[in-house]
Design a protein around this motif. Structure first.
Motif, short mmCIF file in Angstrom:
data_model
loop_
_atom_site.label_atom_id
_atom_site.label_comp_id
_atom_site.label_asym_id
_atom_site.label_seq_id
_atom_site.Cartn_x
_atom_site.Cartn_y
_atom_site.Cartn_z
N PHE A 133 1.24 -1.13 0.04
CA PHE A 133 -0.26 0.18 -0.36
C PHE A 133 1.06 1.25 -0.23
CE2 PHE A 133 0.51 -1.19 4.19
CZ PHE A 133 1.24 -0.24 4.55
N ILE A 134 0.04 2.67 -0.46
CA ILE A 134 0.79 3.35 -0.39
C ILE A 134 0.12 4.72 0.31
CG2 ILE A 134 1.89 6.02 -1.77
CD1 ILE A 134 1.33 4.34 -4.65
N VAL A 135 0.98 5.72 1.43
CA VAL A 135 0.62 6.01 1.89
C VAL A 135 0.56 7.66 1.54
CG1 VAL A 135 0.48 6.90 4.92
CG2 VAL A 135 0.96 4.74 4.35
N PHE A 136 -1.10 8.22 1.76
CA PHE A 136 -0.54 9.49 1.18
C PHE A 136 -1.41 10.58 2.06
CE2 PHE A 136 -0.31 7.90 -3.37
CZ PHE A 136 0.49 8.33 -3.65
N GLY A 137 -0.77 10.87 3.31
CA GLY A 137 -1.80 12.00 4.31
C GLY A 137 -1.58 11.22 5.54
N SER A 138 -3.42 11.50 5.70
CA SER A 138 -3.47 10.10 6.70
C SER A 138 -4.65 8.87 5.31
CB SER A 138 -4.56 10.69 6.99
OG SER A 138 -5.84 11.16 6.10
N GLU A 139 -4.47 8.97 4.47
CA GLU A 139 -5.43 7.84 3.51
C GLU A 139 -4.01 6.73 3.05
OE1 GLU A 139 -7.78 8.99 0.97
OE2 GLU A 139 -9.42 10.79 2.05
N GLU A 140 -5.00 5.40 2.68
CA GLU A 140 -4.10 4.90 2.76
C GLU A 140 -4.54 4.27 1.29
OE1 GLU A 140 -3.73 1.27 5.09
OE2 GLU A 140 -1.88 1.83 6.36
N TYR A 141 -3.50 3.63 0.02
CA TYR A 141 -4.22 2.79 -1.02
C TYR A 141 -3.36 1.90 -1.61
CZ TYR A 141 -5.59 7.93 -1.79
OH TYR A 141 -6.50 9.07 -1.87
N LEU A 142 -4.11 0.90 -1.50
CA LEU A 142 -4.15 -0.75 -1.96
C LEU A 142 -3.61 -0.22 -3.82
CD1 LEU A 142 -6.88 -2.67 -0.07
CD2 LEU A 142 -4.48 -1.96 0.73
N VAL A 143 -2.40 -1.56 -3.53
CA VAL A 143 -1.51 -1.39 -4.82
C VAL A 143 -1.75 -3.24 -4.79
CG1 VAL A 143 0.78 -0.77 -6.38
CG2 VAL A 143 0.04 0.12 -4.36
N ARG A 144 -2.31 -2.80 -6.17
CA ARG A 144 -2.15 -4.74 -7.06
C ARG A 144 -1.93 -5.37 -8.64
NH1 ARG A 144 -7.79 -7.58 -7.47
NH2 ARG A 144 -9.03 -5.09 -8.25
N GLY A 145 -1.53 -6.17 -9.06
CA GLY A 145 -1.43 -5.97 -10.18
C GLY A 145 -2.20 -6.87 -11.05
N ILE A 146 -3.07 -6.39 -11.97
CA ILE A 146 -4.86 -6.96 -12.69
C ILE A 146 -3.92 -7.86 -13.32
CG2 ILE A 146 -6.66 -7.25 -13.17
CD1 ILE A 146 -6.86 -6.28 -10.75
N GLY A 147 -4.25 -9.42 -14.21
CA GLY A 147 -3.95 -9.81 -15.27
C GLY A 147 -4.58 -9.20 -16.44
N LEU A 148 -3.49 -8.50 -17.71
CA LEU A 148 -3.90 -8.06 -18.60
C LEU A 148 -4.93 -8.96 -19.81
CD1 LEU A 148 -0.91 -5.91 -18.81
CD2 LEU A 148 -3.30 -5.95 -18.11
N ILE A 149 -4.60 -10.50 -19.58
CA ILE A 149 -5.48 -11.04 -20.71
C ILE A 149 -7.48 -10.54 -20.54
CG2 ILE A 149 -6.56 -13.43 -21.75
CD1 ILE A 149 -3.75 -14.39 -20.48
N ARG A 150 -7.50 -10.19 -21.79
CA ARG A 150 -9.04 -9.71 -21.63
C ARG A 150 -9.90 -10.04 -23.24
NH1 ARG A 150 -8.21 -7.76 -17.68
NH2 ARG A 150 -8.02 -5.44 -16.86
N THR A 151 -8.98 -11.23 -24.09
CA THR A 151 -9.45 -11.10 -25.95
C THR A 151 -9.38 -12.80 -26.09
OG1 THR A 151 -8.44 -10.20 -27.05
CG2 THR A 151 -10.58 -8.74 -26.07
N LEU A 152 -9.53 -12.99 -26.65
CA LEU A 152 -8.82 -14.39 -27.48
C LEU A 152 -7.59 -14.39 -28.21
CD1 LEU A 152 -12.39 -15.58 -29.09
CD2 LEU A 152 -10.56 -17.16 -27.02
N GLU A 153 -7.56 -12.62 -28.85
CA GLU A 153 -5.82 -12.23 -28.89
C GLU A 153 -4.88 -12.18 -28.12
OE1 GLU A 153 -9.80 -11.48 -29.62
OE2 GLU A 153 -9.43 -11.70 -31.93
#
Length: 152
Positions: free
Chosen positions: A48-68
């Motif tokens: 996670f990344i902290v900006f001030g008093s907030e935390e933002y989660l970081v994750r990588g999402i797979g890029l496959i969306r189509t048959l191609e």
């Protein structure tokens, strides 16, 4: 509500139908194909990344969306040319192998769901919330698909 068990219907999936001759020609093993597909579509948790008093989660999402996208996965390089999954397979949509069907009224094939509630929950309130959710879900379905309470 704690869980919904679904029964019947088809589960759509991407299917990679390998050509054994092409795999042999390029000296590509089945494990190399599986590893390439997995490494090109994994969802990865980050920190996670902290900006001030907030935390933002970081994750990588797979890029496959189509048959191609699947077909473009690089398996290896031979004589300076990339060998892609589409060079050694046919990629298409298909249905998962069925393990049964659900029949209503003795002839109509349907998809059914059984809702389990948490111990101690008020059954009437669970059913009322479920009916509200039905309205929301129905709006997202194709016009010829209908959600129906048939036992509660």
């Amino acid at each position: 509500m704690t869980k919904v068990f679904s029964m019947g219907g088809h589960v759509l999936q991407y299917q990679v139908k390998l050509n054994p001759s092409a795999l042999a020609q390029y000296k590509i093993s089945l494990s190399e194909v599986v590893e390439s597909i997995n490494s090109n579509n994994g969802n990865e948790g980050g920190q996670f990344i902290v900006f001030g008093s907030e935390e933002y989660l970081v994750r990588g999402i797979g890029l496959i969306r189509t048959l191609e996208d699947i077909g473009d996965i690089k398996l290896k390089v031979v004589n300076g040319f990339p060998i892609r999954l589409s060079d050694v397979s046919r990629i298409e949509y298909g249905n998962e192998i069925r393990r049964g069907i659900f029949i209503r009224n003795g002839s109509d094939e349907v998809v059914a769901g059984i809702v389990l509630k948490l111990y101690g929950e008020n059954t009437f309130r669970v059913i009322e919330r479920l009916k509200e959710k039905f309205i929301e879900v129905q709006k997202a379905l194709p016009a010829d698909v209908e959600l129906v309470f048939y036992y509660n």
